[in-house]
Design a protein around this motif. Structure first.
Motif, mmCIF file in Angstrom:
data_model
loop_
_atom_site.group_PDB
_atom_site.id
_atom_site.type_symbol
_atom_site.label_atom_id
_atom_site.label_comp_id
_atom_site.label_asym_id
_atom_site.label_seq_id
_atom_site.Cartn_x
_atom_site.Cartn_y
_atom_site.Cartn_z
ATOM 1 N N ARG A 10 0.844 -1.196 0.000
ATOM 2 C CA ARG A 10 0.000 0.000 0.000
ATOM 3 C C ARG A 10 0.881 1.249 0.000
ATOM 4 N NH1 ARG A 10 -2.530 -2.623 4.293
ATOM 5 N NH2 ARG A 10 -2.059 -0.886 5.684
ATOM 6 N N PHE A 11 0.612 2.125 -0.932
ATOM 7 C CA PHE A 11 1.400 3.352 -1.101
ATOM 8 C C PHE A 11 0.661 4.535 -0.486
ATOM 9 C CE2 PHE A 11 4.774 2.363 -4.256
ATOM 10 C CZ PHE A 11 4.493 1.023 -4.426
ATOM 11 N N ASN A 12 1.310 5.251 0.451
ATOM 12 C CA ASN A 12 0.755 6.534 0.879
ATOM 13 C C ASN A 12 1.263 7.610 -0.090
ATOM 14 O OD1 ASN A 12 3.387 7.107 1.647
ATOM 15 N ND2 ASN A 12 3.019 6.787 3.839
ATOM 16 N N ALA A 13 0.917 8.866 0.188
ATOM 17 C CA ALA A 13 1.247 9.940 -0.764
ATOM 18 C C ALA A 13 2.758 10.088 -0.935
ATOM 19 C CB ALA A 13 0.622 11.251 -0.301
ATOM 20 N N ASP A 14 3.507 9.947 0.173
ATOM 21 C CA ASP A 14 4.968 10.073 0.078
ATOM 22 C C ASP A 14 5.553 8.955 -0.783
ATOM 23 O OD1 ASP A 14 5.260 12.327 1.762
ATOM 24 O OD2 ASP A 14 5.066 11.030 3.536
ATOM 25 N N ILE A 36 14.001 3.342 1.985
ATOM 26 C CA ILE A 36 13.188 4.329 2.699
ATOM 27 C C ILE A 36 11.959 3.624 3.260
ATOM 28 C CG2 ILE A 36 11.862 6.468 2.491
ATOM 29 C CD1 ILE A 36 14.824 6.898 2.060
ATOM 30 N N GLY A 37 11.758 3.752 4.545
ATOM 31 C CA GLY A 37 10.540 3.250 5.168
ATOM 32 C C GLY A 37 9.432 4.265 4.994
ATOM 33 N N CYS A 38 8.298 3.846 4.452
ATOM 34 C CA CYS A 38 7.130 4.737 4.322
ATOM 35 C C CYS A 38 5.981 4.141 5.116
ATOM 36 C CB CYS A 38 6.744 4.934 2.860
ATOM 37 S SG CYS A 38 7.869 5.986 1.948
ATOM 38 N N LEU A 39 6.226 3.827 6.379
ATOM 39 C CA LEU A 39 5.191 3.270 7.257
ATOM 40 C C LEU A 39 4.565 4.392 8.073
ATOM 41 C CD1 LEU A 39 7.198 0.108 8.392
ATOM 42 C CD2 LEU A 39 5.399 0.236 6.648
ATOM 43 N N LEU A 95 14.933 7.065 6.578
ATOM 44 C CA LEU A 95 16.084 6.454 5.914
ATOM 45 C C LEU A 95 16.500 5.200 6.690
ATOM 46 C CD1 LEU A 95 18.319 6.661 3.732
ATOM 47 C CD2 LEU A 95 19.660 7.946 5.398
ATOM 48 N N LEU A 96 16.285 4.014 6.100
ATOM 49 C CA LEU A 96 16.643 2.756 6.765
ATOM 50 C C LEU A 96 18.020 2.271 6.353
ATOM 51 C CD1 LEU A 96 13.276 0.779 6.481
ATOM 52 C CD2 LEU A 96 14.119 2.138 8.397
ATOM 53 N N ARG A 97 18.399 2.577 5.115
ATOM 54 C CA ARG A 97 19.742 2.185 4.649
ATOM 55 C C ARG A 97 20.185 3.180 3.592
ATOM 56 N NH1 ARG A 97 20.756 -3.442 1.478
ATOM 57 N NH2 ARG A 97 19.724 -2.276 -0.214
ATOM 58 N N PRO A 98 21.312 3.870 3.824
ATOM 59 C CA PRO A 98 21.840 4.718 2.757
ATOM 60 C C PRO A 98 22.285 3.843 1.600
ATOM 61 C CG PRO A 98 23.154 4.949 4.784
ATOM 62 C CD PRO A 98 22.181 3.837 5.014
ATOM 63 N N GLY A 99 22.240 4.342 0.385
ATOM 64 C CA GLY A 99 22.612 3.521 -0.763
ATOM 65 C C GLY A 99 22.792 4.355 -2.009
ATOM 66 N N GLY A 100 22.528 3.725 -3.144
ATOM 67 C CA GLY A 100 22.863 4.308 -4.438
ATOM 68 C C GLY A 100 22.117 5.570 -4.810
ATOM 69 N N LEU A 101 21.006 5.854 -4.170
ATOM 70 C CA LEU A 101 20.286 7.103 -4.421
ATOM 71 C C LEU A 101 20.550 8.039 -3.246
ATOM 72 C CD1 LEU A 101 18.216 8.592 -6.252
ATOM 73 C CD2 LEU A 101 16.427 7.636 -4.798
ATOM 74 N N PRO A 102 21.228 9.170 -3.488
ATOM 75 C CA PRO A 102 21.605 10.045 -2.371
ATOM 76 C C PRO A 102 20.388 10.609 -1.631
ATOM 77 C CG PRO A 102 22.832 10.650 -4.357
ATOM 78 C CD PRO A 102 21.780 9.644 -4.768
ATOM 79 N N ARG A 103 20.554 10.737 -0.316
ATOM 80 C CA ARG A 103 19.514 11.268 0.561
ATOM 81 C C ARG A 103 19.004 12.628 0.068
ATOM 82 N NH1 ARG A 103 19.217 12.244 6.318
ATOM 83 N NH2 ARG A 103 20.943 10.860 6.724
ATOM 84 N N GLU A 104 19.939 13.461 -0.403
ATOM 85 C CA GLU A 104 19.561 14.820 -0.817
ATOM 86 C C GLU A 104 18.495 14.791 -1.910
ATOM 87 O OE1 GLU A 104 22.579 13.611 -0.451
ATOM 88 O OE2 GLU A 104 23.929 15.049 0.521
ATOM 89 N N ALA A 105 18.638 13.858 -2.858
ATOM 90 C CA ALA A 105 17.687 13.777 -3.967
ATOM 91 C C ALA A 105 16.304 13.382 -3.451
ATOM 92 C CB ALA A 105 18.179 12.764 -4.995
#
Ligand code: TXA
Ligand code: MG
Length: 331
Positions: free
Chosen positions: A80-84, A186-189, A194-204
């Protein structure tokens, strides 16, 4: 006792993709490239296939897996997807982003794959070979990084073969992976976290959301029983050789993992030197991280001295991986 499979390696052409799909449908284990790292795929809806996957990896049973699908439409049938979540999926899929979401009613993914959680990690990879396999297979594929549990993630087919030969059925060789570190999770609960930093930078991600991400409550170094992202266990990404971080000089008997144009003092005496990026490019450094760590781990050095690496952009993920690799071994 089952007979261990003879691991076949095939090229990532149409025939290779068709073979991968047949193998997945038969409950087999197939390693394939994504843009981040090679994944070890199994039919997510087949609990036995998922069980064999845990066995092949030697992975602790509490570690839930990411379900990979070809597009956001397929992801909607799992979670289930919320708006974020909707906004992040639109901005970054296909790509190196995993979303942890509430499981949808009737989600066909085996409970074992989500370690019994009510949430599920979902990702739409960008890599053409991953896309071809997922589209033709038409079902979700769970795919942890295709390494033995506790080893570094593979960025080449040869790394997968070295770790998993005789434990999996097929390796689809699509060349080296572009990003080189795993997807950002990314947890959207609730509040996006941020659950794990990785290939997509946080800033983006923060830019797309229009606000800051919350930090995970399970500290990256904690070894609690049920952390939100158990992949954050301190000993997860560990070469055998001890790592010494933020090294400004090389001690006798050490190998050097360098960064930037100017090598650390004493590098002439190093057992072996590999540079993550002579031109200080964090994207290049990320792409080299796991293969360099593997190569230096094989150098027979007393330790691997790692030069300081900036923390901005992909540097956050690189430093996170190095911190885990440097942490004292878990059990
Ligand atoms: O780039 C990647 O993400 C690669 C490629 C193959 O897609 N896959 C990957 O999977 O890194 P794996 O299994 O090595 O890491 C998955 C991480 C683990 O830390 C796991 O605990 C976390 O995702 N995870 C999975 N389901 C979760 C959930 N429901 N809640 C929190 N964390 C979850
Ligand atoms: Mg992994």
């Amino acid at each position: 006792m089952t007979v261990p499979p003879a691991t076949r390696m095939v090229q990532a052409d149409a025939e290779g993709v068709a073979g991968a799909v047949r193998c997945l449908a038969a409950g087999g284990l197939v390693a394939f490239p994504t843009e981040t790292v090679y994944g070890l795929g199994a039919d997510a809806t087949d609990g036995e296939a998922v069980a064999r996957l845990y066995e092949a990896k030697g992975r602790p049973a509490f570690n839930p897996l990411i379900a990979h699908v070809a597009d956001a439409g397929a992801a909607q049938t799992l979670a289930r997807f919320n708006a974020d979540a909707q906004r992040l999926a639109e901005a970054f899929w296909p790509g190196p982003l995993t979303l942890v979401l509430p499981k949808a009613a009737g989600c066909p993914v085996a409970d074992l794959a989500t370690a019994g959680l009510d949430s599920i990690a979902v990702r739409v990879p960008h890599h053409a070979v991953a896309q071809a396999i997922l589209t033709a297979f038409g079902r979700p594929v769970v795919a942890p990084s295709a390494n033995r549990s506790g080893h570094v993630s593979p960025t080449r087919a040869a790394h997968v073969l070295a770790d998993l030969r005789g434990c999996i059925d097929l390796i689809v060789d699509g060349g080296p992976t572009r990003v080189g570190v795993e997807s950002t999770i990314i947890g959207c609960l609730g509040e996006p976290t941020l659950l794990r930093p990785g290939g997509l930078p946080r800033e983006a991600i923060e830019q797309a959301l229009g606000r800051r991400l919350a930090e995970s409550l399970s500290a990256p170094a904690s070894e609690s029983d049920a952390p939100l992202a158990p992949g954050m266990l301190a000993s997860h990404y560990a070469p055998r050789t001890r790592l010494r971080r933020d090294a400004r000089h090389v001690e006798a008997g050490e190998a050097l993992l360098a960064f930037g144009p100017k090598l650390a003092e004493g590098s002439k005496g190093a057992a072996r030197v590999l540079n993550l990026s002579p031109r200080s490019d964090l994207i290049e450094a990320a792409a080299n991280l796991f293969s360099h760590l593997r190569a230096l781990d094989a150098a027979g050095a007393n330790a691997i001295a790692v030069m300081p690496i900036p923390h901005d952009g992909l540097g956050e993920a690189i430093n996170d991986r190095l911190a885990r690799a440097a942490a004292p071994r878990g059990t």
